[in-house]
Scaffold this active site. Sequence first.
Site, PDB file in Angstrom:
ATOM      1  N   SER B  60     -30.951 100.630  55.176  1.00  0.00           N
ATOM      2  CA  SER B  60     -29.725 101.422  55.176  1.00  0.00           C
ATOM      3  C   SER B  60     -28.517 100.657  55.716  1.00  0.00           C
ATOM      4  CB  SER B  60     -29.935 102.725  55.954  1.00  0.00           C
ATOM      5  OG  SER B  60     -30.251 102.424  57.296  1.00  0.00           O
ATOM      6  N   ASP B  61     -28.715  99.807  56.722  1.00  0.00           N
ATOM      7  CA  ASP B  61     -27.561  99.086  57.253  1.00  0.00           C
ATOM      8  C   ASP B  61     -27.837  97.596  57.331  1.00  0.00           C
ATOM      9  OD1 ASP B  61     -24.999  98.748  58.227  1.00  0.00           O
ATOM     10  OD2 ASP B  61     -25.633  98.910  60.311  1.00  0.00           O
ATOM     11  N   LEU B  62     -28.622  97.122  56.365  1.00  0.00           N
ATOM     12  CA  LEU B  62     -29.088  95.744  56.447  1.00  0.00           C
ATOM     13  C   LEU B  62     -27.945  94.748  56.491  1.00  0.00           C
ATOM     14  CD1 LEU B  62     -31.588  94.036  56.586  1.00  0.00           C
ATOM     15  CD2 LEU B  62     -31.671  94.018  54.103  1.00  0.00           C
TER      16      LEU B  62
END
Lengths: 534, 107
Positions: B60-62
Site C-alpha cells: 500500500s505504501d511501498l
Amino acid sequence: MALTKQNKKRVPLVGPALALVAVLAAPAMAAQPDGETIIRNNCLACHSETGDKAAPFSRISEQRKTPEGWRMTINRMQALRGAKISPEDKRALIQYLADNQGLAPTEAEPYRYLLEQDTNRVEEGIDEGLGQMCARCHSGARFSLQRRSEDEWKRLVDFHMGQFPTIEFHSLARDRAWYDIAKNETAVELGKNFPLITPQWNSWKTAPKADLTGRWRVLGFVPGKGQFDAWMNAAKSESGYQLQLEGQYADGSKLSGSGNARVYTGYEWRAALTIDGVKMRQVMAADAKGGEMAGRMFPAAERAIGGELRAVRDQGEAEVIAVMPSLLRQGESAELTILGQHLEGDVSLGEGIEIEKVLERDDDSIRVLARATGSEGARSPSVGSASLEGGLSVYQTLARVEVVPANALTRIGGNGGEMEKVRAVYRAVGYSAGADGKAGTEDDLRLGYMPATWSIKPADEVAAHDKDEDFAGSIDAHGIFTPGDAGPNPARKMSANNVGRLTVIASVNDGDAQVRGEGSMLVSVPDFVRRVLD
Amino acid sequence: MKHLKSLNKKAHLINQAVSPEDVEDVVAMQTVVGCTATTDPGWELDPFGGLGSLCQPMESDLYGCADACWWPAQVPDTMNSYPDWGEGVAKADKDWRKLDGIFEDGE
C-alpha cells in the site's frame, strides 16, 4: 556518475594524475593475469596506486574479508559504480583478494553462520552499541566478518551516509547525532575490535596450507530427504578441485553428483555440485591439517533450505565418524548404523549395550540391531581400535525436545509474482534430564535428532485473532514450513498480506508418551534485496 | 501489544514504553539475521516485536517508503541505488506481481 553520488564528506578516492600514471604503468594483459594486474586493468579508473608497497591500492588494500565479502564489494562496484570486469577476472580477483586479504580461521569462526547462509537465528554476542548503530538494518556478522584500518571503517560510515542519506532519520538514529557517533565512536570501536592487522592473520597468512585432494567421507542432511552418508572424491583441477559424490540416504535411496570446489584463504571450501539434478552449494571450513571440514549444504536456488555437512578425509586410518541415530532408549531394541572408514575388528557400542545382530557390514558402514540395558549416559562406540567419544547416548526418558531453529523467518511469495517464497526447515533435538533429573539444566544430555510430527499454532492472542495459522502457511511431515502466497489478501483485515506469527510444534514419541517442543516462526513480507551476505 | 518474546529478548523493555515515540529510548530490537525492526515501522517486525504497526499490506505504501530509502537492506532504495526499481509498476497494490528483487550473484 557514481562518484558524484557520493557523500561530499567523503575523502576523494583518487588523484587523477596518479590514476593516469597507474593505468599507463599497467602491463599488457597476460593470458592469466595475477591479482595485482587484474586490479590495475579493472579498478584504477577510480582507485589509485599509492606507491606504498604495504598498501598498494587506495581503498582496496586496507581491508580484509571473506570471499563472499569481496564478491559483495565487487558486485557493488559493478552495479552502482559502473566498474566493468569479466567473469573470469572477477573470479580470479576474488580468489586473489580472499587469499591475500582474507580472514584467519579463528577470525571467521564466530560468524560462520552468515557464510553458511544459516540465518534463522537471533545473533548473539554483537555489542549492543554496534547493534543499534549498525546491526539494525543488516546482520552484525556482515561487518564482524571484515577487518579494516580505522580510516577504512570511517570511510565505510561515509559510504553509508552518502548512499543512504535517510540513515540519520530512522528510529535509533534521529535521537542522536548519528553520523558523528558513527564516525568518531563506532568506527573507532570497530577499528579496535576488528583491526586490519592481527596476530591471527599474520600467523595464518604464512602458515602452510593443506592440500585437500583425496577421498572424503561425507555426512549430511538434505531437507525433505533426510540424513545421508557418502564418499566425495576431490581431484586437483586448474582452479581448485573436481568433485564426484556417491552415497545413500538413511532410507537406502541413492544420491550421486559431481561438481567443482574452490578453496579460498587456504581453508574456505566453496563447492558447487549438481546432485541428482539439483544444483547444490557447499560452504565448509577445513581444519589446519586438512583432515576435516564442516559447514552446510543448500540448494543454489534456495539457500534457506539446507543442512549440516561434515567431511573427514580418508588418510588410511580406521575412524568411527557417527552413529545414526545417535540415541538408544533403555530396554528397547533398535537399528543403529555406525558410519566411518576402514572399519575392521570388533564392534562395541559401549557399556551395557548388547549388539543383538549385525545386519550388514562394510568397511565404511555397519548396521546393527542393538539393545541398551545399562544406565543412562553417553557411550563411546568403537570398531577395532577406532572409537568415537560420546557418539551414542542411552536414555530412560525423553525430558525435553528442542526445536531448531528456535527462531525462524520465512517470507511470503509466489502467487504469480516474481518473488519466490522463502521456506524454512525444522528439526527436533531430544535431551534427557542428566544426573540431576531436571530438564533444562546444564547437565542435560543431548541425545540427537529425533523423528517428530509437526504442527503450527498462532503465537499469541493477537495472532489467533488475526487467524495467522490459517493464512500464514503450513508445515509438512518433513518439518518444512511453506509460507502463504504473496499479495494483499482481501480475506484479511485491511487486505493484509499473509504474514503472521506462529509457534511451530514438534511432537516426539517417548514410549507411550509424547514430548513437545516449540519454536517461533515469523512469516514476513519479501526481502527485495538479497545480498551475498545479508 | 503482544510480543514475540523469544525473537526479542528486550521485549519487556519495549513493552514498558508507553507510546511508539518512546521506543527510541529503548534498546535496539533483536531480530533474526538480516531483518530490520527499527525503522518505523520496521520491514519484517514492528518495534514492538509484532506485526500490528507495520504498513499492511506492504504494497500500500511501498514507494512512499522505498523513495526515502527507508529499509535499504530489504527494499531497493530508489533514491540513490536503484532509481529504476518499480518502474512500470505504477501501483504496487495492483501490480505487485511485477516487483522483482535485487538478487546478487552469489556464486
